[in-house]
Scaffold this motif. Structure first.
Motif, mmCIF file in Angstrom:
data_model
loop_
_atom_site.group_PDB
_atom_site.id
_atom_site.type_symbol
_atom_site.label_atom_id
_atom_site.label_comp_id
_atom_site.label_asym_id
_atom_site.label_seq_id
_atom_site.Cartn_x
_atom_site.Cartn_y
_atom_site.Cartn_z
ATOM 1 N N VAL A 83 1.581 1.103 15.346
ATOM 2 C CA VAL A 83 2.317 -0.061 15.856
ATOM 3 C C VAL A 83 3.158 0.338 17.071
ATOM 4 O O VAL A 83 3.124 -0.313 18.114
ATOM 5 N N SER A 118 -6.464 0.300 12.016
ATOM 6 C CA SER A 118 -7.179 -0.738 11.280
ATOM 7 C C SER A 118 -8.650 -0.845 11.684
ATOM 8 O O SER A 118 -9.464 -1.335 10.910
ATOM 9 N N SER A 165 6.475 2.119 1.826
ATOM 10 C CA SER A 165 6.905 0.957 2.599
ATOM 11 C C SER A 165 6.088 0.873 3.889
ATOM 12 O O SER A 165 6.188 1.748 4.741
ATOM 13 N N ASP A 166 5.262 -0.155 4.000
ATOM 14 C CA ASP A 166 4.478 -0.394 5.212
ATOM 15 C C ASP A 166 3.629 0.815 5.608
ATOM 16 O O ASP A 166 3.616 1.237 6.758
ATOM 17 N N SER A 173 0.832 -1.193 0.000
ATOM 18 C CA SER A 173 0.000 0.000 0.000
ATOM 19 C C SER A 173 0.874 1.253 0.000
ATOM 20 O O SER A 173 2.042 1.200 0.356
ATOM 21 N N GLN A 174 0.289 2.352 -0.426
ATOM 22 C CA GLN A 174 0.982 3.636 -0.452
ATOM 23 C C GLN A 174 0.142 4.692 0.243
ATOM 24 O O GLN A 174 -1.078 4.696 0.133
ATOM 25 N N GLY A 202 0.563 1.031 6.037
ATOM 26 C CA GLY A 202 -0.503 0.671 6.966
ATOM 27 C C GLY A 202 -0.175 0.948 8.419
ATOM 28 O O GLY A 202 -1.078 1.029 9.258
ATOM 29 N N ARG A 203 1.094 1.158 8.744
ATOM 30 C CA ARG A 203 1.466 1.438 10.138
ATOM 31 C C ARG A 203 0.926 2.784 10.610
ATOM 32 O O ARG A 203 0.906 3.074 11.803
ATOM 33 N N ASN A 247 2.304 6.456 14.260
ATOM 34 C CA ASN A 247 2.532 5.049 13.959
ATOM 35 C C ASN A 247 1.713 4.228 14.958
ATOM 36 O O ASN A 247 1.984 4.245 16.152
#
Length: 94
Positions: free
Chosen positions: A26, A59, A51-52, A1-2, A54-55, A24
């Protein structure tokens, strides 16, 4: 994803830095994604996170949290200085 994060802004004096941060989910902390000299001319800065991405997206709720801040890097010629923001927007491409 972007994730594309964009800010349209300007400041009224030189010797200022603009910092962009995204939360972030996470690490549960804001993560600096950009730091550069702020412009006295209105313009758009776009940051692409490929890069990643989704962090930065909750969600459960889909929420994205951001901070934009400015800081003097040395003596400024105007006090108090100020920053003006026209738009802040982001787009997530799964």
């Amino acid at each position: 994803s972007q994730l594309r994060f964009s800010v349209e802004s300007f400041v009224n004096t030189g010797n200022l830095n603009r910092k962009l941060e995204l939360f972030n989910v996470v690490t549960q902390a804001y993560e600096q994604i950009d730091l550069q000299g702020a412009s006295q001319t209105e313009g758009i800065v776009e940051i692409l996170i490929s890069s990643d991405a989704g962090r930065f997206v909750n969600s459960t709720t889909g929420a994205v949290s951001a901070k934009v801040s400015w800081k003097a890097t040395s003596t400024t010629f105007i006090y108090p200085w100020n920053a003006k923001v026209d738009h802040i927007f982001w787009r997530l491409n799964p």
